[in-house]
Design an enzyme around this catalytic site. Structure first.
Site, PDB file in Angstrom:
ATOM      1  N   ASP A  30       0.853  -1.192   0.000  1.00  0.00           N
ATOM      2  CA  ASP A  30       0.000   0.000   0.000  1.00  0.00           C
ATOM      3  C   ASP A  30       0.889   1.242   0.000  1.00  0.00           C
ATOM      4  O   ASP A  30       1.891   1.314   0.710  1.00  0.00           O
ATOM      5  CB  ASP A  30      -0.910  -0.012   1.229  1.00  0.00           C
ATOM      6  CG  ASP A  30      -2.066   0.967   1.092  1.00  0.00           C
ATOM      7  OD1 ASP A  30      -3.220   0.504   0.999  1.00  0.00           O
ATOM      8  OD2 ASP A  30      -1.817   2.198   1.079  1.00  0.00           O
ATOM      9  N   ILE A  31       0.496   2.241  -0.786  1.00  0.00           N
ATOM     10  CA  ILE A  31       1.289   3.465  -0.911  1.00  0.00           C
ATOM     11  C   ILE A  31       1.252   4.298   0.371  1.00  0.00           C
ATOM     12  O   ILE A  31       2.140   5.129   0.610  1.00  0.00           O
ATOM     13  CB  ILE A  31       0.788   4.290  -2.125  1.00  0.00           C
ATOM     14  CG1 ILE A  31       1.869   5.204  -2.664  1.00  0.00           C
ATOM     15  CG2 ILE A  31      -0.491   5.048  -1.798  1.00  0.00           C
ATOM     16  CD1 ILE A  31       1.529   5.798  -4.030  1.00  0.00           C
ATOM     17  N   HIS A 100     -10.084  -5.235  -3.125  1.00  0.00           N
ATOM     18  CA  HIS A 100      -8.713  -5.460  -2.660  1.00  0.00           C
ATOM     19  C   HIS A 100      -8.754  -5.861  -1.205  1.00  0.00           C
ATOM     20  O   HIS A 100      -9.486  -5.277  -0.404  1.00  0.00           O
ATOM     21  CB  HIS A 100      -7.850  -4.208  -2.844  1.00  0.00           C
ATOM     22  CG  HIS A 100      -8.497  -2.942  -2.389  1.00  0.00           C
ATOM     23  ND1 HIS A 100      -9.458  -2.278  -3.138  1.00  0.00           N
ATOM     24  CD2 HIS A 100      -8.348  -2.217  -1.255  1.00  0.00           C
ATOM     25  CE1 HIS A 100      -9.857  -1.201  -2.500  1.00  0.00           C
ATOM     26  NE2 HIS A 100      -9.204  -1.136  -1.333  1.00  0.00           N
ATOM     27  N   HIS A 102      -6.945  -5.710   2.105  1.00  0.00           N
ATOM     28  CA  HIS A 102      -5.853  -5.094   2.865  1.00  0.00           C
ATOM     29  C   HIS A 102      -5.264  -6.161   3.777  1.00  0.00           C
ATOM     30  O   HIS A 102      -6.009  -6.917   4.424  1.00  0.00           O
ATOM     31  CB  HIS A 102      -6.385  -3.977   3.775  1.00  0.00           C
ATOM     32  CG  HIS A 102      -6.822  -2.737   3.079  1.00  0.00           C
ATOM     33  ND1 HIS A 102      -6.003  -1.640   2.924  1.00  0.00           N
ATOM     34  CD2 HIS A 102      -8.010  -2.397   2.525  1.00  0.00           C
ATOM     35  CE1 HIS A 102      -6.667  -0.670   2.308  1.00  0.00           C
ATOM     36  NE2 HIS A 102      -7.895  -1.108   2.051  1.00  0.00           N
TER      37      HIS A 102
HETATM   38  P1  5GP Z   1      -9.725   1.500   0.260  1.00  0.00           P
HETATM   39  O1  5GP Z   1      -9.884   2.803   0.982  1.00  0.00           O
HETATM   40  O2  5GP Z   1     -10.398   1.514  -1.101  1.00  0.00           O
HETATM   41  O3  5GP Z   1     -10.130   0.312   1.087  1.00  0.00           O
HETATM   42  O4  5GP Z   1      -8.172   1.301   0.042  1.00  0.00           O
HETATM   43  C1  5GP Z   1      -7.484   1.785  -1.066  1.00  0.00           C
HETATM   44  C2  5GP Z   1      -6.019   1.681  -0.722  1.00  0.00           C
HETATM   45  O5  5GP Z   1      -5.278   1.825  -1.917  1.00  0.00           O
HETATM   46  C3  5GP Z   1      -5.549   2.761   0.235  1.00  0.00           C
HETATM   47  O6  5GP Z   1      -5.013   2.163   1.409  1.00  0.00           O
HETATM   48  C4  5GP Z   1      -4.504   3.519  -0.565  1.00  0.00           C
HETATM   49  O7  5GP Z   1      -3.408   3.942   0.202  1.00  0.00           O
HETATM   50  C5  5GP Z   1      -4.112   2.534  -1.626  1.00  0.00           C
HETATM   51  N1  5GP Z   1      -3.697   3.166  -2.870  1.00  0.00           N
HETATM   52  C6  5GP Z   1      -4.369   4.130  -3.561  1.00  0.00           C
HETATM   53  N2  5GP Z   1      -3.699   4.474  -4.678  1.00  0.00           N
HETATM   54  C7  5GP Z   1      -2.582   3.681  -4.686  1.00  0.00           C
HETATM   55  C8  5GP Z   1      -1.494   3.587  -5.608  1.00  0.00           C
HETATM   56  O8  5GP Z   1      -1.409   4.272  -6.623  1.00  0.00           O
HETATM   57  N3  5GP Z   1      -0.513   2.679  -5.304  1.00  0.00           N
HETATM   58  C9  5GP Z   1      -0.587   1.879  -4.182  1.00  0.00           C
HETATM   59  N4  5GP Z   1       0.415   1.017  -3.981  1.00  0.00           N
HETATM   60  N5  5GP Z   1      -1.604   1.972  -3.306  1.00  0.00           N
HETATM   61  C10 5GP Z   1      -2.585   2.863  -3.559  1.00  0.00           C
END
Ligand code: 5GP
Length: 119
Positions: A30-31, A100, A102
């Site tokens: 995760d970024i 996704h 986590h």
């Molecule tokens: P959500 O909030 O949808 O459950 O999680 C999305 C996750 O994707 C977040 O934790 C965010 O940091 C990660 N993320 C978003 N854009 C990118 C990216 O361009 N690269 C990576 N490696 N992670 C990303």
């Protein structure tokens, strides 16, 4: 279904720290990590949310957990423990509409995750 940033990671048009890849699954860090080890495991097939999973997807969705455990074990964190989370839609905190898993490891994780009272 509109494409997300994860499609660009799958097709390598933007970089990511990839931990695992095969024909149908990709895992990458995760970024914005929330634990010493925080990565995402995704199907290469775009499924927008958990609500969009069909019976045809059950095998691939199950595989996400299996690959998660494999990677955690490779990093020596399996016995200490870890957490997997899949957020769904606005209230679940989903921001990227490509499912996704986590995976968070490497420190004790609080539970419950948020302190708000039930309303
Ligand atoms: P959500 O909030 O949808 O459950 O999680 C999305 C996750 O994707 C977040 O934790 C965010 O940091 C990660 N993320 C978003 N854009 C990118 C990216 O361009 N690269 C990576 N490696 N992670 C990303």
């Amino acid at each position: 279904m509109s494409e997300t940033i994860f499609n660009k990671i799958i097709d390598k048009s933007i970089p990511a720290d990839i931990l695992y890849e095969d024909d149908d699954v990709l895992a990458f860090r995760d970024i914005n990590p929330q634990a010493p080890l925080h990565f995402l495991v995704i199907p290469k097939k775009q499924i927008a949310t958990i609500n969009d999973i069909t019976p045809d997807d059950y095998t691939i969705v199950g595989k996400l957990s299996g690959i998660a455990a494999l990677i955690v074990a490779e990093h020596g964190e399996a016995d200490k423990g870890f957490r997997t989370v899949m957020n769904c839609n606005e209230y679940g905190g989903q921001t990227v509409y490509h499912i996704h898993l986590h995976v968070l490891a490497g420190k004790p994780l609080g539970w419950p995750p948020y302190q708000e009272r039930l309303k």
